[in-house]
Design a protein around this motif. Structure first.
Motif, mmCIF file in Angstrom:
data_model
loop_
_atom_site.group_PDB
_atom_site.id
_atom_site.type_symbol
_atom_site.label_atom_id
_atom_site.label_comp_id
_atom_site.label_asym_id
_atom_site.label_seq_id
_atom_site.Cartn_x
_atom_site.Cartn_y
_atom_site.Cartn_z
ATOM 1 N N ILE A 186 -8.453 87.230 40.990
ATOM 2 C CA ILE A 186 -8.309 85.767 41.072
ATOM 3 C C ILE A 186 -7.020 85.391 41.801
ATOM 4 O O ILE A 186 -7.022 84.556 42.717
ATOM 5 C CB ILE A 186 -8.317 85.144 39.664
ATOM 6 C CG1 ILE A 186 -9.712 85.257 39.044
ATOM 7 C CG2 ILE A 186 -7.890 83.673 39.724
ATOM 8 C CD1 ILE A 186 -9.771 84.825 37.590
ATOM 9 N N LEU A 187 -5.919 86.021 41.429
ATOM 10 C CA LEU A 187 -4.639 85.706 42.044
ATOM 11 C C LEU A 187 -4.629 86.064 43.523
ATOM 12 O O LEU A 187 -4.150 85.291 44.366
ATOM 13 C CB LEU A 187 -3.512 86.438 41.312
ATOM 14 C CG LEU A 187 -3.274 86.028 39.855
ATOM 15 C CD1 LEU A 187 -2.138 86.847 39.254
ATOM 16 C CD2 LEU A 187 -2.974 84.550 39.742
ATOM 17 N N ASP A 188 -5.147 87.226 43.841
ATOM 18 C CA ASP A 188 -5.197 87.648 45.244
ATOM 19 C C ASP A 188 -6.058 86.697 46.073
ATOM 20 O O ASP A 188 -5.679 86.301 47.185
ATOM 21 C CB ASP A 188 -5.761 89.072 45.329
ATOM 22 C CG ASP A 188 -5.923 89.529 46.773
ATOM 23 O OD1 ASP A 188 -4.903 89.698 47.471
ATOM 24 O OD2 ASP A 188 -7.091 89.700 47.213
ATOM 25 N N HIS A 189 -7.208 86.317 45.533
ATOM 26 C CA HIS A 189 -8.137 85.457 46.270
ATOM 27 C C HIS A 189 -7.528 84.089 46.563
ATOM 28 O O HIS A 189 -7.567 83.605 47.696
ATOM 29 C CB HIS A 189 -9.425 85.304 45.460
ATOM 30 C CG HIS A 189 -10.430 84.405 46.102
ATOM 31 N ND1 HIS A 189 -11.050 84.719 47.282
ATOM 32 C CD2 HIS A 189 -10.921 83.201 45.721
ATOM 33 C CE1 HIS A 189 -11.888 83.743 47.619
ATOM 34 N NE2 HIS A 189 -11.831 82.807 46.682
ATOM 35 N N TYR A 190 -6.952 83.454 45.552
ATOM 36 C CA TYR A 190 -6.465 82.096 45.728
ATOM 37 C C TYR A 190 -5.109 82.026 46.425
ATOM 38 O O TYR A 190 -4.842 81.090 47.175
ATOM 39 C CB TYR A 190 -6.425 81.359 44.390
ATOM 40 C CG TYR A 190 -7.799 80.887 44.000
ATOM 41 C CD1 TYR A 190 -8.341 79.731 44.540
ATOM 42 C CD2 TYR A 190 -8.585 81.632 43.130
ATOM 43 C CE1 TYR A 190 -9.621 79.315 44.215
ATOM 44 C CE2 TYR A 190 -9.864 81.222 42.807
ATOM 45 C CZ TYR A 190 -10.378 80.067 43.349
ATOM 46 O OH TYR A 190 -11.650 79.676 43.035
ATOM 47 N N ARG A 194 -6.966 81.079 49.809
ATOM 48 C CA ARG A 194 -7.363 79.706 49.542
ATOM 49 C C ARG A 194 -6.198 78.727 49.370
ATOM 50 O O ARG A 194 -6.408 77.519 49.394
ATOM 51 C CB ARG A 194 -8.232 79.648 48.268
ATOM 52 C CG ARG A 194 -9.630 80.197 48.468
ATOM 53 C CD ARG A 194 -10.432 79.287 49.368
ATOM 54 N NE ARG A 194 -11.795 79.743 49.558
ATOM 55 C CZ ARG A 194 -12.193 80.504 50.567
ATOM 56 N NH1 ARG A 194 -11.314 80.906 51.477
ATOM 57 N NH2 ARG A 194 -13.445 80.867 50.686
ATOM 58 N N ALA A 195 -5.010 79.217 49.207
ATOM 59 C CA ALA A 195 -3.882 78.347 48.880
ATOM 60 C C ALA A 195 -3.654 77.252 49.914
ATOM 61 O O ALA A 195 -3.295 76.126 49.576
ATOM 62 C CB ALA A 195 -2.607 79.175 48.719
ATOM 63 N N ASP A 196 -3.853 77.572 51.199
ATOM 64 C CA ASP A 196 -3.570 76.606 52.262
ATOM 65 C C ASP A 196 -4.828 75.974 52.833
ATOM 66 O O ASP A 196 -4.757 75.220 53.812
ATOM 67 C CB ASP A 196 -2.789 77.290 53.390
ATOM 68 C CG ASP A 196 -1.459 77.855 52.899
ATOM 69 O OD1 ASP A 196 -0.821 77.188 52.069
ATOM 70 O OD2 ASP A 196 -1.085 78.957 53.340
ATOM 71 N N LEU A 197 -5.982 76.267 52.238
ATOM 72 C CA LEU A 197 -7.239 75.763 52.779
ATOM 73 C C LEU A 197 -7.822 74.623 51.970
ATOM 74 O O LEU A 197 -8.419 73.693 52.514
ATOM 75 C CB LEU A 197 -8.272 76.900 52.855
ATOM 76 C CG LEU A 197 -7.927 78.055 53.798
ATOM 77 C CD1 LEU A 197 -9.031 79.098 53.734
ATOM 78 C CD2 LEU A 197 -7.747 77.551 55.218
ATOM 79 N N LEU A 198 -7.682 74.673 50.658
ATOM 80 C CA LEU A 198 -8.327 73.701 49.784
ATOM 81 C C LEU A 198 -7.311 72.984 48.913
ATOM 82 O O LEU A 198 -6.284 73.549 48.533
ATOM 83 C CB LEU A 198 -9.359 74.399 48.883
ATOM 84 C CG LEU A 198 -10.510 75.103 49.587
ATOM 85 C CD1 LEU A 198 -11.355 75.845 48.568
ATOM 86 C CD2 LEU A 198 -11.363 74.102 50.352
#
Length: 238
Positions: A186-190, A194-198
């Motif tokens: 979860i941490l790696d994915h977000y 995803r941190a700068d996309l959504l």
């Protein structure tokens, strides 16, 4: 108006022939089996209709031999000629619980597509992800052997139900190594994808409240600065 007791509710219904909105709880209907009113111009509107308003038919308790009456039957005995409308975001259809059976077919459906178009909710994106769980090999072998024997003698629904029981899903999914693998993913994915996309919120759905707390504590262990608490939902949703 708010009905504070069953007798108060009865008096409010008796005191008028039309109009009026009365708020009450389901417990008021369980205090007695006598009808509250036999009027036909009463509309009962139940919020969160998927929760506990089931049991139209009487059943015999296998352990005590007593007749059990479901909440749906109790309420309808209290207001036998009323019209019933249920509001729910998650109607269910199970062997002994069907929201549509109790409240009838849909009058109106406000689905996710319309909610997104109206701006009432954010779009929901789904991406299937698979992580490797380090499970006990002996347990997995026992499960496979059992279902090889059952496959020819049970329908798919029975097999799926038994898998959850035999596999001890709570113990497996709540295993510390499982939680660690899940949280790392979860941490790696977000953080990396995803941190700068959504923008908006992220939801983690867990098998149980206990497992939800394990995930929460593991995340805070790895990211101590993430101290804002999440919200834990009902019906097993976290």
């Amino acid at each position: 108006m708010h009905a504070g007791s069953r007798e108060h509710l009865k008096s409010l219904l008796d005191g008028r022939q039309a109009n009026g909105i009365i708020f009450t709880t389901m417990q008021k209907f369980e205090e007695s089996h006598e009808p509250l009113s036999e009027r036909r111009n009463i509309v009962v509107m139940a919020d969160e209709a998927h929760r506990g308003q089931y049991g139209l038919k009487e059943k015999v308790d296998a352990e005590t031999g007593r007749i059990k009456i479901g909440t749906a039957r109790i309420i309808r005995n209290s207001l036998p000629n009323a019209t019933y409308i249920g509001f729910t975001g998650t109607p269910i259809s199970m062997k002994d619980r069907s929201t549509r059976e109790v409240f009838g077919d849909y009058i109106d459906v406000y689905d996710m597509t319309q909610a997104v178009e109206d701006g009432a909710t954010r779009p929901v994106y789904y991406e299937s992800r698979v992580i490797k769980l380090k499970l006990d090999e002996e347990t997995l072998r026992l499960i496979d052997t059992e279902y090889d024997l059952m496959a020819n003698n049970a329908d798919p629904e029975v097999i799926e139900k038994s898998k959850k029981e035999l596999g001890q899903m709570e113990a497996i999914l709540g295993n510390e190594q499982t939680i660690a693998s899940l949280v790392d993913d979860i941490l790696d994915h977000y953080e990396n994808y995803r941190a700068d996309l959504l923008t908006g919120k992220a939801m983690i759905v867990a098998y149980s409240r206990a497992i939800a707390m394990k995930i929460y504590n593991r995340i805070l262990q790895l990211r101590p600065s993430w101290t804002k608490k999440g919200r834990c939902c009902n019906d097993g949703e976290q």
